[in-house]
Structures are given as C-alpha cells and as structure tokens.
Design an enzyme around this catalytic site. Structure first.
Site, PDB file in Angstrom:
ATOM      1  N   THR A 131      45.880  59.845  -3.643  1.00  0.00           N
ATOM      2  CA  THR A 131      47.275  59.818  -4.087  1.00  0.00           C
ATOM      3  C   THR A 131      48.095  58.967  -3.126  1.00  0.00           C
ATOM      4  O   THR A 131      48.016  59.143  -1.914  1.00  0.00           O
ATOM      5  CB  THR A 131      47.837  61.258  -4.127  1.00  0.00           C
TER       6      THR A 131
ATOM      7  N   ASN B 275      50.230  37.000  15.872  1.00  0.00           N
ATOM      8  CA  ASN B 275      51.105  38.070  16.342  1.00  0.00           C
ATOM      9  C   ASN B 275      51.620  37.864  17.756  1.00  0.00           C
ATOM     10  O   ASN B 275      52.682  38.367  18.112  1.00  0.00           O
ATOM     11  CB  ASN B 275      50.395  39.435  16.232  1.00  0.00           C
TER      12      ASN B 275
ATOM     13  N   SER C 264      51.723  44.775   6.153  1.00  0.00           N
ATOM     14  CA  SER C 264      52.074  46.122   6.625  1.00  0.00           C
ATOM     15  C   SER C 264      53.583  46.269   6.595  1.00  0.00           C
ATOM     16  O   SER C 264      54.294  45.449   7.193  1.00  0.00           O
ATOM     17  CB  SER C 264      51.595  46.286   8.073  1.00  0.00           C
TER      18      SER C 264
ATOM     19  N   CYS D  92      48.558  47.135  20.159  1.00  0.00           N
ATOM     20  CA  CYS D  92      47.312  47.887  20.143  1.00  0.00           C
ATOM     21  C   CYS D  92      46.495  47.606  21.399  1.00  0.00           C
ATOM     22  O   CYS D  92      45.677  48.406  21.798  1.00  0.00           O
ATOM     23  CB  CYS D  92      46.468  47.498  18.924  1.00  0.00           C
TER      24      CYS D  92
HETATM   25  C1  LIG Z   1      48.499  39.976  12.567  1.00  0.00           C
HETATM   26  C2  LIG Z   1      48.340  41.467  12.465  1.00  0.00           C
HETATM   27  N1  LIG Z   1      47.442  41.959  11.611  1.00  0.00           N
HETATM   28  C3  LIG Z   1      47.256  43.272  11.471  1.00  0.00           C
HETATM   29  C4  LIG Z   1      47.980  44.171  12.215  1.00  0.00           C
HETATM   30  C5  LIG Z   1      47.722  45.631  12.024  1.00  0.00           C
HETATM   31  O1  LIG Z   1      48.840  46.258  11.477  1.00  0.00           O
HETATM   32  P1  LIG Z   1      48.811  47.834  11.270  1.00  0.00           P
HETATM   33  O2  LIG Z   1      48.721  48.430  12.640  1.00  0.00           O
HETATM   34  O3  LIG Z   1      50.082  48.148  10.585  1.00  0.00           O
HETATM   35  O4  LIG Z   1      47.607  48.150  10.486  1.00  0.00           O
HETATM   36  C6  LIG Z   1      48.920  43.709  13.137  1.00  0.00           C
HETATM   37  C7  LIG Z   1      49.684  44.634  13.990  1.00  0.00           C
HETATM   38  O5  LIG Z   1      50.183  44.276  15.039  1.00  0.00           O
HETATM   39  C8  LIG Z   1      49.124  42.316  13.245  1.00  0.00           C
HETATM   40  O6  LIG Z   1      50.023  41.805  14.085  1.00  0.00           O
END
Ligand SMILES: Cc1ncc(COP(=O)(O)O)c(C=O)c1O
Length: 398
Positions: free
Chosen positions: A239, A153, A201, A328
């Site tokens: 649901t 990411n 996601s 995050c």
């Molecule tokens: C590689 C990766 N995995 C998982 C996630 C988590 O995604 P979500 O917040 O939609 O659960 C992210 C979010 O930045 C991500 O970049």
C-alpha cells in the site's frame, strides 16, 4: 541566525506541500484500492498527484511512474530488475556506470559484481564531467544497462544526458538516469533525452522524506523488487504512502514550473555565486571541478590547510549547516570518493566543503554565512600544522 546550506542532503518541506498532505491522515484515509467511496476519494487525489509527476519530467501518458520509498529503492529496482531480466534470464552480462554515482548505484553494482556481473565504472575528467563518447566506447554486445546520473550530488556537475540517451537508443541498450539532484534545479525531460528509466526522491525538492519515484518508459518493463499485491500496476507491491505521494506531486509541481526553474537559475544561482566568490577571494581555495556546467544551487570548495570536518564543526557552532560530501557517507572520515575520482591530491580530497542552497535561502543568510566562513578559515589555518604562510598562498591556483 540559523542558515541551512545542506539542501543536497535534504530540504525543508514547502508549507504548501505540508498543507496538501494534511487531509490524508485523518480525513481522507480510504485505501486507494478499495471500491467504496472512501477509497475513490483517495484514488482521485492520487491520480492528480501522478499528473504533476508526469508533467514535471515530461513523461508520456502511456509511460509509468512507480511510487517508491525513495531514490535508493528506485535505483535498486532498476539495476536488480535488469539483472534478473537480462542477465540471469537473458544473455547479457555487462553494466556501464560512472565512478561518481551515489552509493545507491555504486553499492548495487559492486554487489552484482560479486554475482559475476561485469561492470564498467567510467572515470570523470578534472572538471568532474563524463564525455558521452566514453559510453559509446564501452557499449558491447552484452551490455544490459547504462546508468549515469543527471547531476552529481557533491559538485552539482551536469552530465550529457541527452547525448548519452541518443547513444543508448542507437545501440539498443536501456538507459537509466538517477535524477535525484536534478529535479527542481534544471529542466528534466525524459522524452527529449531518450531516457528509459529515471529515479527521484521527494525530499530533495521540498517534498516529504520516505517517498520517491521511478519512471519507466512504455516498453521497458522491469522485474519488481517487491512482490505482493497488484499496487502500482504490479511494479511495486504494498500500500502506497498516500499522504507522501500527494506531497511529492505538489512538490514536483512547485519545483518544476517554468517560474520555479527560472527562480532557481536566477535567485538561487546569484546567492550561490555570492557565497562562492566571497570564499574564493581567500587564497588557496578552489571550486572542485570548476564553475561550468553545474546545478545553480551547489558548490564544492576545497580550502587548503583546513579539514572539511573542522570547517563543519566551526560553522555548526554558529548555526550554519553544510556538508563535507554526501550525507550518507559523511559519518566516516574517508576522503571524499568523488573528489578522489577527480584526481585531486589527497590533501585537497580532505578539505572539501559542500554548500547547497535552496529557494528558501535569503541574501541576509548568505551575508552572515560569508562572515562566519571567513572567520572560521582564518582561525583554522592559524592553528593548522599543515598550513603555513608562504608567498604562494597569494597566488590563485585556478
Ligand atoms: C544522486 C543521488 N541519488 C540517490 C540518492 C538517495 O536518495 P534517498 O536517500 O532519498 O534514497 C541521493 C541522496 O543523497 C543522491 O544525491
């Protein structure tokens, strides 16, 4: 002009996706599990959305795709499910992952360590890449799961998923990959890569927030995280958010068509490279991990003498959004753990700015961003106590 360059944090919902979702609030609202006509109408559309999800990752008809709340839930479901099945109720006790996974993998592994599970965190090299052979070297008799991300990411670096899949298959160890940052950016094919579990996601590929998916290959059952009703074939009770699921299906279709992936690889890559090359003209700027083997939309650039947070502040003043790392984690000012894992020195680790583009960015936006970024770097370096002009500033470090 407003310029959004933080698409690895989240993306704008494609208007076509939004349009597809709209009827599922007030018009088509039956519970898909109800037997009457209202339920059947919803159910039919859900099956269509599922088809798009299957095609997007080339899942086989007999495999499962479980609709979850997001990739975090998908990741938790696999790792904790394997823990219950193969560690608590089996004779395994070891998980292999990498040092640069998203916290929704790493934090689960850290939690399992407190429960006595042994976890191997494979390091990445200076290019931010893992060799598949490292996985082979660490697989043991009691390895319950290998979980390695498809694309990072922060850097966009692509991991050797096909090779790792083959190694796991040969060793008889289940293989999970977090493909959250890969969908819509590079081709993702679970069959070709021998992937047994895969997470994604919707909001990372122009779908809505709060919905994700977990691919489970036939024969690779996993104990669910949520128990209750029989929704999702018993894999995830509760649901489902129908409108969001429909939106995710359409978003997957739009993001993974051959044309969409070609656009990503040409248009988005071209804009990313233009932005990146313009910044690299400035002395003492480097691409963390280098330029090879990345998703086409991402660049993580370290600018010596400039705190990442200060850059974000300056850019924000001119309505440009980027990031110092994973959304995050960016509220705390700890050095970026991914950059630390690359072995960057501590100053570099605080000077990374991640730009992540999407198919909605334009050349005019990138031109504007380049002007603003150049101005911000000059300003911040002129007031930086740690950055002083030296002849070395004019020698490219890469
Ligand atoms: C590689 C990766 N995995 C998982 C996630 C988590 O995604 P979500 O917040 O939609 O659960 C992210 C979010 O930045 C991500 O970049």
């Amino acid at each position: 002009m407003e310029v959004y360059l933080d698409n690895n944090a989240t993306t704008k919902v494609d208007p076509e996706v939004f349009k597809a979702m709209e009827p599922f609030f007030c018009d088509i609202y039956g519970n898909p599990n109800s037997l009457h006509k209202f339920g059947a109408g919803t159910h039919k559309k859900m099956v269509e959305a599922l088809d798009y999800l299957y095609s997007g990752i080339n899942a086989a008809d007999e495999d499962d795709i479980v609709i979850t709340g997001n990739a975090t839930e998908s990741n938790n479901t696999v790792i904790k499910g394997i823990w219950v099945d193969k560690i608590l109720n089996g004779n395994k006790n070891h998980i292999i992952t990498s040092e640069v996974e998203h916290p929704s993998i790493t934090a689960v592994c850290k939690f399992l360590e407190t429960q006595g599970v042994s976890v191997t965190y494979l390091p990445v090299n200076e290019e931010g890449i893992l060799e598949a052979q490292q996985v082979a070297d660490y697989i043991k008799e009691d390895t319950a799961l290998v979980t390695i991300m498809w694309a990072n990411n922060e850097t966009g670096k692509l991991f050797p998923i096909k090779e790792i899949g083959q190694i796991c298959k040969d060793a008889g160890v289940p293989f999970h990959t977090d493909a959250t940052q890969a969908i819509g950016k590079v081709p993702v094919d679970v069959q070709a890569c021998n992937v047994n579990y895969l997470s994604f996601s919707a909001h990372k590929f122009h779908g809505p927030k709060g919905v994700g998916g977990l691919y489970i290959q036939k024969g690779f059952e996993v104990t669910p995280l949520l128990h209750g009703g029989e929704q999702m074939g018993g894999h995830r009770a509760g649901t489902v958010d129908v409108a969001s699921m429909i939106g995710m299906g359409v978003a997957m279709k739009l993001a993974t068509s051959e044309m969409a992936l070609a656009y990503e690889n040409n248009h988005v890559r071209k804009l990313r490279d233009k932005l990146e090359n313009a910044i690299l003209e400035i002395p003492e700027t480097i691409v963390i991990g280098g330029k090879e083997n990345r998703t086409p939309n991402t660049t993580l650039i370290s600018i010596r003498g400039v705190e990442g947070e200060s850059m974000l502040w300056d850019m924000n003043q001119k309505t440009i959004g980027a990031s110092t790392g994973s959304a995050c984690a960016s509220e705390d000012l700890e050095a970026n753990p991914v950059m630390n894992a690359f072995g960057s020195d501590s100053e570099l680790a605080h000077t990374g700015v991640r730009f992540s583009l999407s198919r909605f960015n334009t050349e005019a936006e990138i031109d504007y961003a380049i002007d603003v970024i150049k101005g911000a770097i000059a300003r911040l370096r002129s007031i930086s106590s740690s950055y002083a002009y030296t002849p070395k500033n004019h020698v490219s470090e890469l």
